[in-house]
Design an enzyme around this catalytic site. Structure first.
Site, mmCIF file in Angstrom:
data_model
loop_
_atom_site.group_PDB
_atom_site.id
_atom_site.type_symbol
_atom_site.label_atom_id
_atom_site.label_comp_id
_atom_site.label_asym_id
_atom_site.label_seq_id
_atom_site.Cartn_x
_atom_site.Cartn_y
_atom_site.Cartn_z
ATOM 1 N N LYS A 2 0.830 -1.204 0.000
ATOM 2 C CA LYS A 2 0.000 0.000 0.000
ATOM 3 C C LYS A 2 0.867 1.257 0.000
ATOM 4 O O LYS A 2 0.561 2.233 -0.687
ATOM 5 C CB LYS A 2 -0.944 -0.002 1.202
ATOM 6 C CG LYS A 2 -2.106 -0.979 1.018
ATOM 7 C CD LYS A 2 -2.968 -1.064 2.261
ATOM 8 C CE LYS A 2 -4.071 -2.095 2.078
ATOM 9 N NZ LYS A 2 -4.788 -2.365 3.323
ATOM 10 N N LYS A 32 -3.711 -7.679 -11.168
ATOM 11 C CA LYS A 32 -4.775 -8.031 -10.214
ATOM 12 C C LYS A 32 -5.830 -6.916 -10.203
ATOM 13 O O LYS A 32 -5.472 -5.737 -10.142
ATOM 14 C CB LYS A 32 -4.158 -8.167 -8.821
ATOM 15 C CG LYS A 32 -5.179 -8.368 -7.725
ATOM 16 C CD LYS A 32 -4.557 -8.210 -6.349
ATOM 17 C CE LYS A 32 -5.565 -8.389 -5.249
ATOM 18 N NZ LYS A 32 -6.141 -7.255 -4.622
ATOM 19 N N LYS A 39 -9.291 -1.852 -6.433
ATOM 20 C CA LYS A 39 -9.744 -0.450 -6.377
ATOM 21 C C LYS A 39 -8.553 0.493 -6.499
ATOM 22 O O LYS A 39 -8.658 1.573 -7.044
ATOM 23 C CB LYS A 39 -10.428 -0.171 -5.041
ATOM 24 C CG LYS A 39 -11.814 -0.701 -4.932
ATOM 25 C CD LYS A 39 -12.330 -0.469 -3.516
ATOM 26 C CE LYS A 39 -12.877 -1.685 -2.881
ATOM 27 N NZ LYS A 39 -12.247 -2.371 -1.841
HETATM 28 P P1 ADP Z 1 -9.199 -4.026 -3.374
HETATM 29 O O1 ADP Z 1 -7.874 -4.633 -3.769
HETATM 30 O O2 ADP Z 1 -10.030 -3.725 -4.566
HETATM 31 O O3 ADP Z 1 -9.050 -2.828 -2.466
HETATM 32 P P2 ADP Z 1 -9.976 -5.412 -1.023
HETATM 33 O O4 ADP Z 1 -8.545 -5.433 -0.569
HETATM 34 O O5 ADP Z 1 -10.941 -4.510 -0.324
HETATM 35 O O6 ADP Z 1 -9.987 -5.135 -2.581
HETATM 36 O O7 ADP Z 1 -10.509 -6.909 -0.993
HETATM 37 C C1 ADP Z 1 -11.781 -7.351 -0.523
HETATM 38 C C2 ADP Z 1 -11.852 -8.861 -0.687
HETATM 39 O O8 ADP Z 1 -11.847 -9.215 -2.075
HETATM 40 C C3 ADP Z 1 -10.656 -9.617 -0.085
HETATM 41 O O9 ADP Z 1 -11.061 -10.843 0.457
HETATM 42 C C4 ADP Z 1 -9.750 -9.811 -1.252
HETATM 43 O O10 ADP Z 1 -8.871 -10.882 -1.111
HETATM 44 C C5 ADP Z 1 -10.730 -10.036 -2.389
HETATM 45 N N1 ADP Z 1 -10.186 -9.558 -3.651
HETATM 46 C C6 ADP Z 1 -9.865 -8.290 -3.973
HETATM 47 N N2 ADP Z 1 -9.392 -8.198 -5.235
HETATM 48 C C7 ADP Z 1 -9.413 -9.467 -5.721
HETATM 49 C C8 ADP Z 1 -9.049 -10.034 -6.990
HETATM 50 N N3 ADP Z 1 -8.585 -9.294 -7.989
HETATM 51 N N4 ADP Z 1 -9.197 -11.365 -7.133
HETATM 52 C C9 ADP Z 1 -9.682 -12.122 -6.141
HETATM 53 N N5 ADP Z 1 -10.055 -11.653 -4.926
HETATM 54 C C10 ADP Z 1 -9.919 -10.339 -4.707
#
Ligand code: ADP
Ligand code: TRP
Length: 331
Positions: free
Chosen positions: A115, A195, A198
């Protein structure tokens, strides 16, 4: 699995619109697992504060995440659904766990490093994020935590902290949980092939305006193989996304078109768009209805919060007792 004995818990940050990576990596499992045990799902608004400093936006995203989950099939009769901030015992336990956490353990945090590398301000909340997450899990004696692959280390840290607490204070006060990761959809690719996240501005939101969804799907990065030439479905982003929505027969048919040639990425993108629209059609209709009745959504959160708080207080009492934390009254 014995339904009564299994406590399933997971949280999701309300820091933006939920996307299909969140859906296939986490939300879909959350909803399926509400049938398999005593499920707790919450909106991790304190965690979002580590990156989002806009009260109005945090309130709005919190509401939208609740809408999304309810529209996608979360059943408040089956699962306890609530906002993290409705359970103050969580931040209380986080402080206690923090007092047992070596700084070196947090310094190994991959998610923190990622991050900060992505440009987030390295604040203390971000640094100690896994401790708050551990408290979220441990406060309900959770056994199983369904998450995406990227959360594995945080669950390991959680186990470490539970075991450290139990050793230090000599008893089985906290339960060590296991992560549950669905391998086949471990990482959903974004529109740029990285990947989906957000933070990378490469998402396909679960719920989106038709025009915006179309624009994003059409912008998915592909190689430049000309339309008439055969293509390899297994190395293409659009096909990887199609595979999430298509059944086996549809997948084989589309893969055959890729290999035959005369089928361009534009065709594949249209196919993906139509599969996505169909897949989320009913949920979209439910979401529109709920959005018109926000009090239903807030009622669900309030009832879920009450139940979660009662459960959390049961776990917290012996912890205050054994750590010697004085309490003049309980509310
Ligand atoms: P972001 O990366 O969009 O901020 P979060 O960290 O809030 O997403 O993740 C919320 C949930 O969704 C977690 O359990 C995370 O592992 C899953 N997740 C987020 N992005 C992915 C992805 N590209 N593929 C699979 N699972 C994901
Ligand atoms: N860190 C998780 C994420 O970014 C959100 C989260 C907070 C969580 N507390 C949790 C997930 C407890 C599982 C259990 O996705």
């Amino acid at each position: 699995m014995n339904k009564q004995d299994t406590i399933i818990l997971s949280g999701i940050q309300p820091s933006g619109k939920l996307h299909i990576g969140n859906y296939f990596g986490a939300i879909r499992q959350h909803i399926a697992m509400q049938e398999q045990g005593d499920a707790y799902y919450f909106i991790a608004n304190y965690h979002s504060l580590t990156s989002l400093k806009n009260g109005e936006a945090l309130k709005q995203f919190t509401f939208e995440v609740a809408l999304d989950y309810l529209a996608l099939g979360l059943d408040p009769e089956k699962a306890t659904f609530f906002a993290q901030s409705d359970v103050p015992q969580v931040t209380e336990l986080a402080w206690i766990l923090g007092s047992l956490t070596p700084v070196s353990l947090m310094e190994k945090g991959v998610s923190y490093k990622d991050k900060v590398a992505a440009g987030l301000h390295p604040n203390i909340g971000l640094f100690t994020y896994p401790i708050l997450q551990a408290a979220d899990i441990l406060i309900y004696h959770s056994n199983i935590v369904p998450v995406g692959e990227d959360q594995k280390q945080n669950i390991e840290i959680c186990r470490d902290l539970a075991s450290k607490f139990n050793h230090t204070f000599g008893g089985d006060f906290l339960v060590e949980p296991e992560e549950f990761i669905v391998k086949s959809v471990a990482t959903v690719p974004g529109t740029d092939g990285q990947k989906m996240s957000k933070s990378y501005d490469n998402t396909l939101p679960i719920f989106d305006e038709a025009k915006s969804r179309k624009k994003k799907v059409m912008s998915i990065l592909t190689d430049s193989t000309p339309l008439e030439e055969p293509k390899d479905p297994d190395s293409d982003n659009v096909f990887a996304l199609i595979s999430l929505f298509a059944d086996e027969t549809q997948k084989e048919e589309i893969a055959a078109k890729y290999r035959a040639g005369g089928y361009g990425y534009g065709h594949a993108k249209k196919e993906l768009l139509s599969l996505m629209n169909d897949y989320f059609h009913e949920a979209t209709e439910r979401r529109v209805k709920l959005q018109e009745n926000p009090s239903i959504v807030y009622d669900v959160l309030r009832e879920g919060g009450k139940h979660a708080r009662i459960q959390a207080e049961k776990v917290m009492q012996p912890i205050r007792e054994v750590t010697g934390i004085h309490r003049s009254f309980n509310i």
